[in-house]
Design a protein around this motif. Structure first.
Motif, PDB file in Angstrom:
ATOM      1  N   UNK A 110       0.851  -1.183   0.000  1.00 17.90           N
ATOM      2  CA  UNK A 110       0.000   0.000   0.000  1.00 17.90           C
ATOM      3  C   UNK A 110       0.891   1.239   0.000  1.00 17.90           C
ATOM      4  N   UNK A 111       0.302   2.347  -0.336  1.00 21.02           N
ATOM      5  CA  UNK A 111       1.009   3.623  -0.388  1.00 21.02           C
ATOM      6  C   UNK A 111       0.484   4.510   0.729  1.00 21.02           C
ATOM      7  N   UNK A 112       1.410   5.130   1.467  1.00 20.11           N
ATOM      8  CA  UNK A 112       1.063   6.022   2.559  1.00 20.11           C
ATOM      9  C   UNK A 112       1.365   7.454   2.135  1.00 20.11           C
ATOM     10  N   UNK A 113       0.440   8.351   2.417  1.00 15.92           N
ATOM     11  CA  UNK A 113       0.592   9.754   2.051  1.00 15.92           C
ATOM     12  C   UNK A 113       0.820  10.601   3.299  1.00 15.92           C
ATOM     13  N   UNK A 114       1.574  11.658   3.147  1.00 12.16           N
ATOM     14  CA  UNK A 114       1.811  12.589   4.231  1.00 12.16           C
ATOM     15  C   UNK A 114       1.976  13.989   3.683  1.00 12.16           C
ATOM     16  N   UNK A 155       4.871   1.709   1.260  1.00 11.02           N
ATOM     17  CA  UNK A 155       5.838   2.693   0.787  1.00 11.02           C
ATOM     18  C   UNK A 155       5.273   4.083   1.018  1.00 11.02           C
ATOM     19  N   UNK A 156       6.167   5.076   1.125  1.00 13.23           N
ATOM     20  CA  UNK A 156       5.755   6.457   1.343  1.00 13.23           C
ATOM     21  C   UNK A 156       5.752   7.191   0.003  1.00 13.23           C
ATOM     22  N   UNK A 157       4.573   7.691  -0.372  1.00 12.05           N
ATOM     23  CA  UNK A 157       4.405   8.397  -1.645  1.00 12.05           C
ATOM     24  C   UNK A 157       4.979   7.557  -2.800  1.00 12.05           C
ATOM     25  N   UNK A 158       5.852   8.155  -3.617  1.00 10.42           N
ATOM     26  CA  UNK A 158       6.400   7.446  -4.778  1.00 10.42           C
ATOM     27  C   UNK A 158       7.757   6.801  -4.515  1.00 10.42           C
ATOM     28  N   UNK A 159       8.162   6.754  -3.243  1.00 10.49           N
ATOM     29  CA  UNK A 159       9.460   6.162  -2.917  1.00 10.49           C
ATOM     30  C   UNK A 159       9.293   4.645  -2.807  1.00 10.49           C
TER      31      UNK A 159
END
Length: 253
Positions: free
Chosen positions: A46-50, A129-133
């Protein structure tokens, strides 16, 4: 990037499921100190946004604001430190990415290898993962724009989620920056050779007046900086190659 467990600001986390157990060379990663084996995903599911605390609009800002600019190769990846608590919203674990420093740009001093922290796993071992990293892989090589970690010794972090540009087999760049960002537009169709020459040019003493800096925000964030990331009403996407098969670690016996 404001991190939930490290700073108290909460991430908006997708409702998603992880798939694989963390088996590297046939050996499951386990917690230390006599803890029972806790399976961890081998890929982010999943992708996490901040909310970014720094945003770079061009290479001049990225290079000018970065303490360390290197070209490096990933040689090893291991589970890293755990942070947070149930009371703070959950425990998260970093990934320790060992980088062999191939090229140091500018007058910086670094050892031959350094450890970069990236995120991560949640308390169930589900990977995100964080955003597109996207998660690093052994053999990755490219450009890293770094600073030292503020809260753990001998670790480095990307300047923000824009701070990595991997080199593909054909020499093209795979950016961690948002594809719609001004930085991505500024880099355009440059390949790894072009970017390296641009970095070297900017760090020449006679060209340093072209560098720009973007300052870190105050230690105490403003209300707008600490506000939750806005909801967009849509489910957050899964990273490339992930599969939503309901088999996240710890589920179902």
């Amino acid at each position: 990037m404001v991190k939930a467990s490290a700073s108290g600001a909460k991430w908006k986390i997708a409702v998603a499921v992880a798939v694989a157990t963390a088996v590297i060379g046939g050996t499951a990663w386990a917690g230390g100190g006599g803890e029972p084996t806790r399976q961890r995903d081998t890929q982010a599911e999943r992708i996490v946004h901040g909310r970014e605390t720094l945003v770079f609009k061009n290479v001049e800002q990225l290079v000018g604001s970065s303490r360390y600019v290197i070209k490096a190769t990933v040689t090893d990846i291991q589970p890293g430190r755990s942070v947070g608590s149930v009371e703070e919203g959950g425990v998260e674990q970093a990934r320790d990415v060992t980088l062999r420093v191939d090229v140091k740009f500018g007058k910086i001093t670094l050892p031959a290898t350094i450890v970069l922290e990236e995120w991560g796993w949640d308390e169930t071992g589900a990977g995100y993962q964080v955003e597109n990293v996207a998660w690093s892989k052994v053999g990755d090589k490219g450009f890293y724009f770094l600073k030292r970690s503020d809260d753990v010794p001998n670790r480095f972090r990307l300047m923000n989620t824009q701070g990595r540009a991997l080199e593909a087999a054909d020499g093209s760049l795979v950016l961690s920056a948002d594809p719609e960002s001004e930085l991505t537009a500024d880099i355009g169709w440059q390949d790894a050779f072009d970017l390296e020459q641009r970095i070297r040019f900017l760090l020449q003493p006679e060209n340093k007046d072209q560098l720009q800096t973007v300052d870190e925000p105050p230690v105490v964030p403003s209300p707008s900086q600490s506000a939750p990331a806005p909801e967009d009403g849509a489910d957050e996407p899964f990273p490339d190659d992930s599969v939503d098969d309901g088999s996240e670690p710890g589920a179902g016996g």
